[in-house]
Design an enzyme around this catalytic site. Sequence first.
Site, short mmCIF file in Angstrom:
data_model
loop_
_atom_site.label_atom_id
_atom_site.label_comp_id
_atom_site.label_asym_id
_atom_site.label_seq_id
_atom_site.Cartn_x
_atom_site.Cartn_y
_atom_site.Cartn_z
N HIS A 177 48.77 9.77 43.80
CA HIS A 177 49.33 10.91 44.38
C HIS A 177 50.43 10.57 45.39
O HIS A 177 50.69 11.39 46.39
CB HIS A 177 48.32 11.92 45.07
N GLY A 207 42.89 18.33 45.01
CA GLY A 207 42.98 18.97 43.71
C GLY A 207 41.85 18.64 42.82
O GLY A 207 40.80 18.09 43.42
N ASN A 208 41.97 18.67 41.60
CA ASN A 208 40.91 18.20 40.73
C ASN A 208 40.79 16.98 41.12
O ASN A 208 39.53 16.41 40.90
CB ASN A 208 41.24 18.61 39.18
N ARG A 238 35.29 13.25 39.10
CA ARG A 238 34.93 11.85 39.45
C ARG A 238 34.09 11.60 40.67
O ARG A 238 34.07 12.65 41.79
CB ARG A 238 36.36 11.42 39.98
N ASP A 280 35.41 23.07 38.70
CA ASP A 280 36.43 23.94 39.27
C ASP A 280 35.89 24.56 40.54
O ASP A 280 34.81 25.14 40.64
CB ASP A 280 36.82 25.21 38.15
N GLY A 330 43.33 22.47 48.42
CA GLY A 330 43.87 22.28 49.63
C GLY A 330 44.79 23.54 50.04
O GLY A 330 44.78 23.99 51.12
N GLU A 331 45.53 24.15 49.00
CA GLU A 331 46.55 25.35 49.19
C GLU A 331 45.69 26.50 49.16
O GLU A 331 46.19 27.40 49.78
CB GLU A 331 47.57 25.05 48.10
N ASN A 332 44.59 26.52 48.38
CA ASN A 332 43.85 27.72 47.80
C ASN A 332 42.54 28.00 48.39
O ASN A 332 41.93 29.25 48.29
CB ASN A 332 43.88 27.93 46.45
P1 AMP Z 1 45.14 20.81 41.02
O1 AMP Z 1 44.29 19.70 40.31
O2 AMP Z 1 45.84 20.44 42.28
O3 AMP Z 1 45.52 21.67 39.95
O4 AMP Z 1 43.87 21.70 41.70
C1 AMP Z 1 42.76 22.28 40.86
C2 AMP Z 1 41.78 22.72 41.68
O5 AMP Z 1 42.25 23.61 42.46
C3 AMP Z 1 40.65 23.28 40.85
O6 AMP Z 1 39.27 22.94 41.37
C4 AMP Z 1 40.88 24.82 41.43
O7 AMP Z 1 39.56 25.73 41.42
C5 AMP Z 1 41.45 24.91 42.73
N1 AMP Z 1 42.20 26.12 42.75
C6 AMP Z 1 43.46 26.23 41.95
N2 AMP Z 1 43.99 27.72 42.46
C7 AMP Z 1 43.08 28.06 43.25
C8 AMP Z 1 42.86 29.45 43.97
N3 AMP Z 1 43.96 30.47 43.46
N4 AMP Z 1 41.51 29.44 44.43
C9 AMP Z 1 40.85 28.67 44.66
N5 AMP Z 1 40.89 27.54 44.18
C10 AMP Z 1 42.28 27.15 43.35
#
Ligand code: AMP
Length: 395
Positions: A177, A207-208, A238, A280, A330-332
């Site tokens: 990353h 994120g994931n 993981r 998720d 982190g963003e959401n």
């Molecule tokens: P990424 O790998 O950066 O795409 O992140 C995926 C993770 O972000 C998953 O666990 C999602 O549940 C979480 N995520 C993405 N969008 C949202 C959202 N609007 N609210 C809460 N979690 C989110």
Amino acid sequence: MKIMAVNAGSSSLKFKLFEMPEEKVITEGNVERIGLEDAYFTIKINGEKEKEVLPIKDHAVAVKKLLDELIARKIVKSLDEIAGVGHRIVQGGWYFEDSALVDDDVKAKIEELCALAPLHNGPHLIGINAFQKVLPSVPNVVVFDTAFHQTMKEEAFMYAVPYDWYETYKIRKYGAHGTSHKYVANRCAELMGKDVKDLKIITAHIGNGASLSAVKGGKCIDTSMGLTPLEGIPMGTRSGNLDPTVLSYISSKLGYTLPELIQILNKKSGYLGVSGISNDSRDLEEAMANGNERAKLALDIQYKRIVDYIASYYVYLGGADAIVFTAGIGENSPRMREIVCERLAVLGVKIDKEANNVRGKERLISTPDSKIKVYVIPTEEELMIARDVLRIAKL
Ligand code: AMP
């Protein structure tokens, strides 16, 4: 001029087309299920996603389809308008401290590094070859997830294992990353109105896949991912760190081979393994709200480890000016940020709950009297790739 940023996986190819240097996104989309009769091509036009199901034999066909669509939809008049293509590469190993212009030597090195990232580097090369075939006179630039972490000192990147493993097999931490950590650290400095060279920043890409970095003066001095993205905090599927003896013990009980166990640690652990529900965070937050204890536990374990890393980086950096949260969670996830920041109160972190109630937007979420500023900064890995195409290909 138009620059394409590409992330090629084993059966997928994501793309984002930028007008540069204005840094405007013209269109984006992906090709998935490459190799199948019912592959699909998705493209975003004026904010609306359009999807077509069709057979796509290989990556070269996927690239041709994508470029044909750009012309058919009058997004470009001719392919000559595409001045450069940038490719995300997961593993740059010990070879690459910066992005590089693709030539035969660079491709041979990426190939050699497949041993460290078999699921990623091979498909990335297929993506590069596909663009070289379809756009032979356009420069290709590779942008490595590991490059930003090459500034770590030996004490941070070495494992305490027989030294020969490092010398002969290059066993060490490479991190991941990096493009995201670099972007949010620099953006954080801009938002603070300061030079990144004068700042100590802890970046949390959650994120994931998830990793944290300690960034001093704009350079990474430590990061949580290791030889591969399995190390560090627990993630969607993981495990993150654990005592390696777990492997021999569980193998003696359940008879798994070592590759099977590594597969379980990569694909069936983390949120998914502990909760038994999902990888998720949204599913886990919802299940927890409905009283599911194991969903809560999966989140609790991860949050504790995020705090552990931030606290450890605070000390290793000799203090911190800012903490940045980025990537899907982190963003959401205001809940994650609130719980983590409340545990960091001992470091003088104070979060503004109202400001923290934000998803996917750039925002300062700490209170004015917080000793460490806390930001949410959406990551822009593709933009970093497009910027590097301009810089490295000298366009
Ligand atoms: P990424 O790998 O950066 O795409 O992140 C995926 C993770 O972000 C998953 O666990 C999602 O549940 C979480 N995520 C993405 N969008 C949202 C959202 N609007 N609210 C809460 N979690 C989110």
